[in-house]
Enzyme design. Sequence first.
Site, mmCIF file in Angstrom:
data_model
loop_
_atom_site.group_PDB
_atom_site.id
_atom_site.type_symbol
_atom_site.label_atom_id
_atom_site.label_comp_id
_atom_site.label_asym_id
_atom_site.label_seq_id
_atom_site.Cartn_x
_atom_site.Cartn_y
_atom_site.Cartn_z
ATOM 1 N N HIS A 55 -3.513 12.343 -12.308
ATOM 2 C CA HIS A 55 -2.782 11.093 -12.054
ATOM 3 C C HIS A 55 -3.634 9.866 -12.436
ATOM 4 O O HIS A 55 -4.003 9.061 -11.586
ATOM 5 C CB HIS A 55 -2.346 11.010 -10.581
ATOM 6 N N GLU A 71 0.045 16.288 -4.635
ATOM 7 C CA GLU A 71 -1.258 15.862 -5.168
ATOM 8 C C GLU A 71 -2.237 15.669 -4.028
ATOM 9 O O GLU A 71 -1.826 15.237 -2.947
ATOM 10 C CB GLU A 71 -1.095 14.545 -5.944
ATOM 11 N N ARG A 97 6.415 10.869 -11.725
ATOM 12 C CA ARG A 97 6.043 11.450 -10.434
ATOM 13 C C ARG A 97 6.314 12.954 -10.516
ATOM 14 O O ARG A 97 7.313 13.375 -11.113
ATOM 15 C CB ARG A 97 6.863 10.846 -9.287
HETATM 16 C C1 DGY Z 1 1.931 3.933 -10.645
HETATM 17 O O1 DGY Z 1 1.452 2.806 -10.559
HETATM 18 O O2 DGY Z 1 3.005 4.235 -10.113
HETATM 19 C C2 DGY Z 1 1.179 4.920 -11.463
HETATM 20 O O3 DGY Z 1 1.625 6.208 -11.220
HETATM 21 C C3 DGY Z 1 -0.308 4.799 -11.202
HETATM 22 O O4 DGY Z 1 -1.049 5.478 -12.166
#
Ligand code: DGY
Length: 322
Positions: A287, A268, A239
């Site tokens: 992402h 984002e 993240r």
């Molecule tokens: C998640 O599932 O947390 C991922 O970041 C998605 O790509």
Amino acid sequence: MKKPKIYITRRLPDEVVEPYKNQLDIEMWDKEEEPVEHSVLLEKVRSADGLLTMLTDPVDEDVFMEGQHLRIVANMAVGYDNVDVSAAHKHGVAVTNTPDVLTDTTADLTFALLMSSARRLLEANHSIQRNEWNNWSPLWLAGSDVHHKTIGIVGMGRIGKALAKRAKGFDMRVLYHNRSRDEEAEENLGAVYMEFYELLKFADFVVCLTPLSDETYHMFDKEAFERMRNTAIFINASRGATVDEKALYHAVNNSEIAGAGLDVFEEEPIGSDHPLLSLPQVLCLPHIGSATVETRSNMMRMCFDNLIHFFEGKPLISPVNK
Ligand code: DGY
């Protein structure tokens, strides 16, 4: 019996949704590429028994306050930092995520980001697009080797271990840092545990895969980047808020580290004016860690299966709160 009412915060493909319509009364936000407006979510949750949410939806106290009948939130991501889990707990709402089904896909993308950053693939592609390939020359677009180097994985969960497996295939030395030691990773993958700053000192590639929490917020800050090697490449597929982006910009721009590959950002989506995009040594992706058709479809199905289990009184497949 009346079917449970489910609100889905994004338009999902009919072929995935259709089979569940026998058991669930489904309503969807009508856009595939845009998140639901928060005001719409607050309105829709009033009549919902369950929500199927995306990582872009803040599922906060307000949602739980409005959702008087709400009993479950199935979040389509393995990370669930967008859901206020303690508010869910307070309101007696179950929360589920989508682990396992995305592990290999996300590890593939993370390793691809590492390889592409090390071997400067994007810069190489751009150079052809700009007609700069006039000659072959000995050090033009020379990157750094990946094989036999040291990878430092911060966050040795399922994806961390899948990444370590890939790294082993490239004869890499695997270091890891985690809240607790992982015997399985040590025994089966030969991963070596290190304190955070120690790992930063020894790793050629530092990969962040730790979930976002109060403890990991801005874990990669000025000091962390200063501790890395000048030749190190930083990869983030977790993240964005685990990283202080200003500190990262400063570290790359001042050659404190060699570069970065990022799939996630503090806020984002980012636009083309994001400062990190101005640095050629930084490769940015929007992402897409789990973004394959197969895996995204499996994530959707896992959300539905959790909802069905819940309303049939069966144990949840992947609860995040007990
Ligand atoms: C998640 O599932 O947390 C991922 O970041 C998605 O790509």
